[in-house]
Structures are given as C-alpha cells and as structure tokens.
Motif scaffolding. Structure first.
Motif, mmCIF file in Angstrom:
data_model
loop_
_atom_site.group_PDB
_atom_site.id
_atom_site.type_symbol
_atom_site.label_atom_id
_atom_site.label_comp_id
_atom_site.label_asym_id
_atom_site.label_seq_id
_atom_site.Cartn_x
_atom_site.Cartn_y
_atom_site.Cartn_z
ATOM 1 N N GLU A 190 3.494 -7.505 -2.372
ATOM 2 C CA GLU A 190 4.079 -8.822 -2.625
ATOM 3 C C GLU A 190 4.124 -9.653 -1.345
ATOM 4 O O GLU A 190 3.770 -10.845 -1.343
ATOM 5 C CB GLU A 190 5.491 -8.657 -3.191
ATOM 6 C CG GLU A 190 6.199 -9.976 -3.442
ATOM 7 C CD GLU A 190 7.623 -9.789 -3.941
ATOM 8 O OE1 GLU A 190 8.320 -10.811 -4.121
ATOM 9 O OE2 GLU A 190 8.044 -8.634 -4.141
ATOM 10 N N SER A 191 4.534 -9.042 -0.244
ATOM 11 C CA SER A 191 4.646 -9.778 1.019
ATOM 12 C C SER A 191 3.291 -10.244 1.507
ATOM 13 O O SER A 191 3.158 -11.367 2.030
ATOM 14 C CB SER A 191 5.324 -8.895 2.069
ATOM 15 O OG SER A 191 6.639 -8.576 1.680
ATOM 16 N N ALA A 192 2.266 -9.419 1.362
ATOM 17 C CA ALA A 192 0.912 -9.829 1.758
ATOM 18 C C ALA A 192 0.446 -11.009 0.919
ATOM 19 O O ALA A 192 -0.203 -11.933 1.430
ATOM 20 C CB ALA A 192 -0.052 -8.656 1.615
ATOM 21 N N ARG A 207 2.354 -7.738 -6.819
ATOM 22 C CA ARG A 207 3.534 -6.865 -6.739
ATOM 23 C C ARG A 207 3.423 -5.756 -7.790
ATOM 24 O O ARG A 207 3.748 -4.597 -7.525
ATOM 25 C CB ARG A 207 4.824 -7.667 -6.942
ATOM 26 C CG ARG A 207 6.050 -6.761 -6.975
ATOM 27 C CD ARG A 207 7.376 -7.514 -7.065
ATOM 28 N NE ARG A 207 8.460 -6.558 -7.265
ATOM 29 C CZ ARG A 207 9.011 -5.833 -6.299
ATOM 30 N NH1 ARG A 207 8.602 -5.963 -5.058
ATOM 31 N NH2 ARG A 207 9.990 -4.982 -6.575
ATOM 32 N N SER A 208 2.945 -6.120 -8.988
ATOM 33 C CA SER A 208 2.740 -5.123 -10.040
ATOM 34 C C SER A 208 1.713 -4.078 -9.601
ATOM 35 O O SER A 208 1.883 -2.879 -9.884
ATOM 36 C CB SER A 208 2.284 -5.809 -11.333
ATOM 37 O OG SER A 208 1.979 -4.859 -12.330
ATOM 38 N N TYR A 211 3.566 -1.799 -7.255
ATOM 39 C CA TYR A 211 4.526 -0.969 -7.996
ATOM 40 C C TYR A 211 3.811 0.181 -8.714
ATOM 41 O O TYR A 211 4.206 1.350 -8.586
ATOM 42 C CB TYR A 211 5.275 -1.830 -9.019
ATOM 43 C CG TYR A 211 5.991 -1.024 -10.076
ATOM 44 C CD1 TYR A 211 7.210 -0.416 -9.810
ATOM 45 C CD2 TYR A 211 5.424 -0.860 -11.346
ATOM 46 C CE1 TYR A 211 7.857 0.342 -10.782
ATOM 47 C CE2 TYR A 211 6.058 -0.111 -12.318
ATOM 48 C CZ TYR A 211 7.276 0.485 -12.034
ATOM 49 O OH TYR A 211 7.901 1.243 -12.990
ATOM 50 N N ASN A 212 2.780 -0.134 -9.461
ATOM 51 C CA ASN A 212 2.089 0.897 -10.246
ATOM 52 C C ASN A 212 1.336 1.879 -9.357
ATOM 53 O O ASN A 212 1.301 3.079 -9.645
ATOM 54 C CB ASN A 212 1.157 0.238 -11.260
ATOM 55 C CG ASN A 212 1.911 -0.346 -12.442
ATOM 56 O OD1 ASN A 212 2.419 0.380 -13.280
ATOM 57 N ND2 ASN A 212 2.007 -1.658 -12.493
ATOM 58 N N LEU A 213 0.755 1.385 -8.274
ATOM 59 C CA LEU A 213 0.111 2.285 -7.316
ATOM 60 C C LEU A 213 1.141 3.242 -6.720
ATOM 61 O O LEU A 213 0.895 4.453 -6.603
ATOM 62 C CB LEU A 213 -0.562 1.474 -6.201
ATOM 63 C CG LEU A 213 -1.143 2.276 -5.029
ATOM 64 C CD1 LEU A 213 -2.244 3.221 -5.495
ATOM 65 C CD2 LEU A 213 -1.654 1.334 -3.936
ATOM 66 N N GLY A 214 2.307 2.713 -6.349
ATOM 67 C CA GLY A 214 3.353 3.542 -5.762
ATOM 68 C C GLY A 214 3.892 4.578 -6.733
ATOM 69 O O GLY A 214 4.146 5.726 -6.353
ATOM 70 N N MET A 215 4.061 4.181 -7.992
ATOM 71 C CA MET A 215 4.536 5.137 -8.996
ATOM 72 C C MET A 215 3.517 6.245 -9.195
ATOM 73 O O MET A 215 3.871 7.437 -9.242
ATOM 74 C CB MET A 215 4.821 4.416 -10.318
ATOM 75 C CG MET A 215 5.973 3.433 -10.259
ATOM 76 S SD MET A 215 7.609 4.181 -9.974
ATOM 77 C CE MET A 215 7.960 4.847 -11.606
ATOM 78 N N LYS A 301 -4.035 2.858 -14.252
ATOM 79 C CA LYS A 301 -4.719 1.836 -15.053
ATOM 80 C C LYS A 301 -3.996 0.497 -14.945
ATOM 81 O O LYS A 301 -4.634 -0.562 -14.805
ATOM 82 C CB LYS A 301 -4.792 2.273 -16.514
ATOM 83 C CG LYS A 301 -5.544 1.292 -17.419
ATOM 84 C CD LYS A 301 -5.597 1.787 -18.849
ATOM 85 C CE LYS A 301 -6.415 0.818 -19.716
ATOM 86 N NZ LYS A 301 -5.851 -0.560 -19.703
ATOM 87 N N SER A 302 -2.664 0.536 -14.983
ATOM 88 C CA SER A 302 -1.894 -0.709 -14.853
ATOM 89 C C SER A 302 -2.101 -1.340 -13.484
ATOM 90 O O SER A 302 -2.142 -2.578 -13.358
ATOM 91 C CB SER A 302 -0.406 -0.429 -15.084
ATOM 92 O OG SER A 302 -0.168 0.000 -16.415
#
Length: 331
Positions: A190-192, A207-208, A211-215, A301-302
């Motif tokens: 998100e910051s980038a 940001r999504s 988030y999905n990569l981190g999860m 995938k998300s």
C-alpha cells in the motif's frame, strides 16, 4: 513469455523476481548497514549481529517492484522499504525473546547471547530507528500506515501469547497471522502504491495483493513447520505445536476429525513428548498437507488477481512469480 508456465526451482524464482531490482535491494542493504553504524561500540555490535543476517528481502522486493512498475522516483520508496524491513527485524528480535528461541537464520539470537533485557531494548531501538526513517518520506498516509502496522504487530504478538495452550479457533488463527505477517506485506504494498501516486482504487488493489501474498506466505510457513525438516526450517519440526499454537494444518485436522482432542492432549501435557509426537504425526498426513496447500493457493490466486490494474511489464511478471515462490519455497 507467460509467467504462469515458467518452471523454476524456488531459488531460481527468487532470482527471477529480484533481478530487475538488484540495485534498489543493494541500496536497502546499504541503508541497513548505515543503521548499524553507531558510535557506541556495544550498540554497533548488537545491530551488526541482527542487521547483517542474509534475509531474502521479500518485503522490500514488493515495494521496489511496485515502484518499478510505475517508473517513478524510487528514493522515497527505498526509505519506506528500509523502515518496514527494520520494523520486521525488530519484531523478530522481540519474538525470539518471547519464544525463548536460540537460533535465527543459522545464528544465535540476541537474547541467547546477551540476555533478555538487552534483546528487548535492542528491539525497541530498531523500531524507533524505523519510525524515524519512515518519517523522512514526508507522507502522512505512509506514516499513518506504518503506525497502524506497528499496532497490528504488537496485537498479534499479544494474542499469540494469550492464546497459547488454550482452545483456539480458525478465526483467531487467521487474525493472528494477519497481524503478525500479512499486515506488513499489505502495508509495504500500500505504501509503495501511495508513494507512486496511484489512484485510490489501485492503492486498494495493491494492498489486497500484499495482504493475500502475506497470508499465503505465513500459511506456507505453518505448513513447513510440519512438512519441512529441521535443517530447512532452522528450528525443530512441530515447533508451533510445542509452543501451544494451532496453525492452519492443525485446523484441517480438526475439520477432518470433528474435534481438537489430539492437540488438547498435547497442550494439557506440554512436557509429554509422546503426546506432541502423536499430534505432529497426525498433521503430517499427506491429505492434511495437501488440503492446507490448497488453502494457501486460494490466497495466492487472490494476490495475482489483485495485480489486474498493473500494465504488463517486467515488474508485474516479478510480482506474479513472487506469489508462486511464496507457495513453493521450502524455507
């Protein structure tokens, strides 16, 4: 070239991902070295110990690749990425202390070498350094997101401590891994995007992606806690269960068995090695591991879907392959 058909080993994937941003990653490493360059010799020794570890720089890579996809001035993005990497390192120092971990990336932890008090104070110093660095972006939105992420990280660590060795729900687990891992990926993406002056819809989408990569990244970490080996992991297999924590593979077992008896038997007898071995063995069944990976793939995938607003570019290819790397790596 279609990124979806590239057949790389995990190491080759990471090389492909980071190839276009090597200069930026080098500057971030230099920024970390500068942070370790302190007049106080004891502080310098401590900082060199933790900041010179050869991490994969996955989180800064996300920021640099998003910036590269927009062909903007990367200076502010590199400052922000360095700050978030410092924040991540500070949490590792604190986590190792709370967990009483002896090793991190093949090196003894700070609290093992210098004691608990020193480790806590060092983590605080690194966090403060990160906050000072992110303020240099002069972007209020980025500074706010950094502050919120620090709060989320602290909340995740507190929840982990409070929930250990107690009955736990999948919702608690998902909240915990968001706070402790995915929040950082989401924040740096998100910051980038904010520093690249992207419109709100694209900021939300990136940001999504984070988030999905981190999860997915954390779920795979939790799978490898059972499916890896101690040499790959740098810690004993089943360490999460030994610390009283249920992770996604354990919840797959609970869904299959209809209860958490096998885990509560271990939690109520934490010094019973046989009970722990029984629980670990149950999670290691191939159908359990396969189902857990399938759930990680849903998040992957998300993450790829969230890149839809980016124009085709080498940077977008790297961001896409990074998702595949997250779910195929072995450490």
């Amino acid at each position: 070239m279609s990124t979806t058909t590239i057949q790389f080993s995990p190491a080759e994937m990471l090389e492909f991902v980071q190839e276009p941003i090597k200069p930026g990653l080098k500057r971030i490493t230099e920024n970390l070295e500068t942070a370790a360059n302190q007049e106080d010799p004891f502080l310098a020794e401590l900082l060199n110990h933790v900041l010179q570890s050869k991490g994969k720089r996955i989180r800064p890579s996300v920021a640099l690749l998003i910036a590269l996809s927009q062909k903007n001035d990367e200076d502010n993005v590199e400052q922000m990425a360095t700050a978030v990497e410092l924040l991540h390192i500070a949490t590792l120092v604190h986590d190792d202390t709370v967990d009483d971990s002896e090793m991190r990336r093949g090196k003894f932890t700070v609290h093992k070498l210098w004691g608990q008090n020193t480790a806590i104070l060092l983590g605080d110093f690194i966090f403060s350094s990160a906050a000072a660095l992110v303020s240099q972006t002069d972007n209020v939105l980025v500074m706010h997101r950094f502050s919120q992420t620090a709060i989320e990280l602290s909340r995740g660590a507190l929840n982990e401590t409070e929930e250990a060795f107690k009955p736990q729900t999948k919702e608690q687990y998902l909240n915990r891994i968001y706070n402790k891992t995915a929040s950082v990926f989401a924040a740096i993406a998100e910051s980038a995007a904010v520093l690249s002056d992207l419109p709100d819809e694209q900021i939300k989408s990136l940001r999504s992606y984070g988030y999905n990569l981190g999860m997915a990244f954390q779920i795979v970490d939790d799978i490898l806690d059972f499916d890896g080996n101690s040499e790959e992991l740098g810690k004993p297999v089943g360490a999460d269960l030994a610390n009283g924590l249920l992770t996604l593979p354990a919840f797959v077992v609970i869904d299959q068995d209809g209860d958490d008896t096998v885990f509560q038997s271990s939690f109520t007898n934490p010094h019973d090695d046989d009970a722990l071995k029984t629980a670990v063995s149950r999670v290691q069944q191939p159908d359990v591991i396969s189902e857990a990976y399938a759930i990680a793939q849903q998040y992957s995938k998300s993450a790829v879907d969230a890149l839809r607003y980016l124009e085709s570019s080498r940077a977008k290819e790297s961001l896409t392959v990074l998702v595949e790397y997250a779910t195929t790596r072995r450490n």
